[in-house]
Design an enzyme around this catalytic site. Structure first.
Site, PDB file in Angstrom:
ATOM      1  CG  ASN A  22      -6.395   7.382  10.521  1.00 19.65           C
ATOM      2  OD1 ASN A  22      -6.302   6.699   9.737  1.00 19.65           O
ATOM      3  ND2 ASN A  22      -5.885   7.089  11.926  1.00 19.65           N
TER       4      ASN A  22
ATOM      5  CE  LYS B  61      -3.513   4.834  -2.090  1.00 19.94           C
ATOM      6  NZ  LYS B  61      -4.901   5.414  -2.980  1.00 19.94           N
TER       7      LYS B  61
ATOM      8  N   PRO C 226       1.846   2.629  13.134  1.00 19.68           N
ATOM      9  CG  PRO C 226       1.680   4.193  11.366  1.00 19.68           C
ATOM     10  CD  PRO C 226       1.459   2.985  11.664  1.00 19.68           C
TER      11      PRO C 226
ATOM     12  CE1 TYR D 215      -3.910   2.163   0.575  1.00 21.39           C
ATOM     13  CE2 TYR D 215      -2.718   3.227   2.426  1.00 21.39           C
ATOM     14  CZ  TYR D 215      -4.012   3.179   1.453  1.00 21.39           C
ATOM     15  OH  TYR D 215      -4.732   4.312   1.637  1.00 21.39           O
ATOM     16  CG  ASP D 216       2.747   1.950   3.598  1.00 24.38           C
ATOM     17  OD1 ASP D 216       1.566   2.083   3.629  1.00 24.38           O
ATOM     18  OD2 ASP D 216       3.348   2.203   4.616  1.00 24.38           O
TER      19      ASP D 216
HETATM   20  N1  LIG Z   1     -10.525   6.494   4.383  1.00 18.28           N
HETATM   21  C1  LIG Z   1      -9.113   6.857   4.732  1.00 18.28           C
HETATM   22  O1  LIG Z   1      -9.033   7.014   6.083  1.00 18.28           O
HETATM   23  C2  LIG Z   1      -8.170   7.150   3.683  1.00 18.28           C
HETATM   24  C3  LIG Z   1      -6.975   7.542   4.326  1.00 18.28           C
HETATM   25  C4  LIG Z   1      -5.786   7.690   3.384  1.00 18.28           C
HETATM   26  C5  LIG Z   1      -6.230   7.397   1.822  1.00 18.28           C
HETATM   27  N2  LIG Z   1      -7.213   6.758   1.697  1.00 18.28           N
HETATM   28  C6  LIG Z   1      -7.214   6.662   0.196  1.00 18.28           C
HETATM   29  O2  LIG Z   1      -8.545   7.059  -0.263  1.00 18.28           O
HETATM   30  C7  LIG Z   1      -9.058   6.345  -1.176  1.00 18.28           C
HETATM   31  C8  LIG Z   1     -10.540   5.571  -0.932  1.00 18.28           C
HETATM   32  O3  LIG Z   1     -10.426   5.041   0.268  1.00 18.28           O
HETATM   33  P1  LIG Z   1     -11.815   4.573   1.075  1.00 18.28           P
HETATM   34  O4  LIG Z   1     -11.498   4.794   2.488  1.00 18.28           O
HETATM   35  O5  LIG Z   1     -13.126   4.955   0.525  1.00 18.28           O
HETATM   36  O6  LIG Z   1     -11.639   2.913   1.064  1.00 18.28           O
HETATM   37  P2  LIG Z   1     -12.736   1.825   0.238  1.00 18.28           P
HETATM   38  O7  LIG Z   1     -12.153   0.540   0.402  1.00 18.28           O
HETATM   39  O8  LIG Z   1     -14.008   2.091   0.825  1.00 18.28           O
HETATM   40  O9  LIG Z   1     -12.675   2.433  -1.255  1.00 18.28           O
HETATM   41  C9  LIG Z   1     -12.003   2.081  -2.404  1.00 18.28           C
HETATM   42  C10 LIG Z   1     -12.907   1.754  -3.442  1.00 18.28           C
HETATM   43  O10 LIG Z   1     -11.895   1.386  -4.649  1.00 18.28           O
HETATM   44  C11 LIG Z   1     -12.540   0.168  -5.195  1.00 18.28           C
HETATM   45  N3  LIG Z   1     -11.527  -0.369  -5.949  1.00 18.28           N
HETATM   46  C12 LIG Z   1     -10.425  -1.348  -5.297  1.00 18.28           C
HETATM   47  N4  LIG Z   1      -9.362  -1.799  -6.042  1.00 18.28           N
HETATM   48  C13 LIG Z   1     -10.112  -1.429  -7.411  1.00 18.28           C
HETATM   49  C14 LIG Z   1      -9.623  -1.661  -8.686  1.00 18.28           C
HETATM   50  N5  LIG Z   1      -8.606  -2.317  -8.947  1.00 18.28           N
HETATM   51  N6  LIG Z   1     -10.472  -0.974  -9.944  1.00 18.28           N
HETATM   52  C15 LIG Z   1     -11.452  -0.416  -9.557  1.00 18.28           C
HETATM   53  N7  LIG Z   1     -11.955  -0.296  -8.169  1.00 18.28           N
HETATM   54  C16 LIG Z   1     -11.264  -0.647  -7.232  1.00 18.28           C
HETATM   55  C17 LIG Z   1     -13.187  -0.628  -4.100  1.00 18.28           C
HETATM   56  O11 LIG Z   1     -14.006  -1.540  -4.575  1.00 18.28           O
HETATM   57  C18 LIG Z   1     -13.770   0.690  -3.376  1.00 18.28           C
HETATM   58  O12 LIG Z   1     -14.940   0.816  -3.591  1.00 18.28           O
HETATM   59  C19 LIG Z   1      -8.095   5.077  -1.283  1.00 18.28           C
HETATM   60  O13 LIG Z   1      -7.290   5.513  -2.585  1.00 18.28           O
HETATM   61  C20 LIG Z   1      -7.333   5.262  -0.226  1.00 18.28           C
HETATM   62  O14 LIG Z   1      -5.897   4.752  -0.367  1.00 18.28           O
HETATM   63  C21 LIG Z   1      -8.265   6.887   2.382  1.00 18.28           C
END
Ligand SMILES: NC(=O)c1ccc[n+]([C@@H]2O[C@H](COP(=O)([O-])OP(=O)(O)OC[C@H]3O[C@@H](n4cnc5c(N)ncnc54)[C@H](O)[C@@H]3O)[C@@H](O)[C@H]2O)c1
Length: 328
Positions: free
Chosen positions: A178, A153, A278, A149-150
């Site tokens: 978060n 990204k 962390p 993941y890290d």
């Molecule tokens: N929620 C948080 O606190 C947080 C923090 C940091 C970063 N993010 C980033 O924000 C974004 C959304 O996070 P979230 O919390 O809504 O997570 P989530 O898991 O609810 O949403 C991610 C979505 O992406 C879809 N997905 C995954 N792989 C896919 C692929 N290969 N093709 C198409 N769709 C795909 C999943 O089905 C899901 O609907 C992510 O990129 C995540 O890394 C979220």
């Protein structure tokens, strides 16, 4: 800015937690929204209330494959976000971040769209600098369980900035800290959803470590507002820009607040801290304040009220929901 009635917006990962709230806001603004998702962690249920909206189109598609559509803006959110989900298939996680970024940047280049990347505070790893400013390069383990993941990204950020320098793409990179709120996945092992589900079920609340590790928690509505503001910044503002709530709480404080607000009789029990977790995480939000005129304003107590109400309803409808090993 173009008249929002003419703006066609692609949201990848739009059926997920953050993506579905973003789709709601874009529809409210009058945009045409194309939501693309492979439903790995997202669900149609998150969009059930807008599925027959005339300006929403939902497409099942995996971003690791190219996509040919006509859009003006792209919000690239597709990627499982919780450790339980992204560690389930780590190779696919890296592919989603890296191939997904390549495919969406290629699309943005072809159709001259502006593109936002949902990056993460995880690019800072286990930080030695606190709070983390955007020019801190991070302290990331490249071969650990979190690395898919890290590092995925981090590589996506590299690709965004190379497309910016090499192809003059209009990019916006937001580093999300978060975030919590309704439509979080109940089994994703995140600390807020876990504590709430455990408290509502009256089960022991698992505190990993001594509970003194700190996190900042941003309410989803605040974060989505920041996404929209960032997309509207002048083209010379690319980020990376931290997006999160600067208020810091210990995990123990969060557990106590959830117990109090749910009127739960649940006991708090302690377990060993997972590896690579962390100890401190808090955004330096000065850049977001100056460039977006934005700061997270929803108090934790108020955000938790909405989130608890959501999980309360969900547990009534699907009582079999079980929390997993938690992680912030
Ligand atoms: N929620 C948080 O606190 C947080 C923090 C940091 C970063 N993010 C980033 O924000 C974004 C959304 O996070 P979230 O919390 O809504 O997570 P989530 O898991 O609810 O949403 C991610 C979505 O992406 C879809 N997905 C995954 N792989 C896919 C692929 N290969 N093709 C198409 N769709 C795909 C999943 O089905 C899901 O609907 C992510 O990129 C995540 O890394 C979220």
């Amino acid at each position: 800015m173009k008249d929002s009635y003419l703006t066609r917006v692609l949201v990848t990962g739009g059926a997920g937690f953050l993506g579905s709230h973003l789709c709601d806001r874009l529809l409210e603004r009058g945009c045409d929204v194309l939501c693309v998702d492979n439903f790995y962690t997202g669900s149609k249920r998150n969009l059930a209330h807008v599925l027959d909206h005339p300006r929403l189109e939902l497409m099942r598609h995996d971003v690791t494959f190219p996509l040919y559509v006509e859009v003006d803006q792209i919000f690239n959110l597709a990627c499982p976000a919780s450790p339980i989900h992204y560690q389930n298939d780590p190779v696919q996680t890296t592919k989603t971040s890296v191939h997904g970024a390549i495919n969406m940047l290629g699309l943005a280049k072809r159709v001259k769209a502006k593109i936002f990347q949902a990056s993460t505070s995880e690019v800072y790893g286990d930080p030695e600098v606190h709070p983390q400013p955007e020019d801190y390069w991070g302290h990331v383990n490249p071969i650990g369980f979190r690395s898919c993941y890290d590092e995925g990204k981090r590589c996506a950020e590299t690709l965004f900035f190379d497309y910016y320098r090499q192809h003059k793409l209009r990019i916006k990179v937001g580093r999300i800290f978060n975030t919590y709120g309704p439509r979080m996945h109940p089994n994703d092992g995140r600390v807020v959803s876990n504590f709430i589900v455990q408290a509502l079920r009256g089960e022991p609340i698992t505190l990993y470590g001594d509970g003194s590790q700190t996190r900042s928690f941003c309410y989803v509505a605040d974060l989505v507002e920041a996404f929209l503001r960032m997309m509207e910044t002048p083209d010379d503002f690319t980020g990376p820009c931290n997006l999160g709530n600067g208020d810091e709480f210990t995990i123990a404080q969060l557990a106590e607040l959830v117990v109090e607000m749910t009127n739960s009789r649940a006991k708090i029990i302690r377990k060993p801290l997972p590896s690579d977790d962390p100890k401190q995480r808090k955004p330096d939000t000065r850049l977001a304040e100056s460039k977006l005129g934005w700061r997270a304003t929803t108090p934790l107590r108020e955000g938790l009220k909405h989130t608890i109400a959501y999980f309360d309803q969900l547990l009534r409808e699907t009582p079999a929901v079980r929390p997993e090993v938690n992680s912030a």
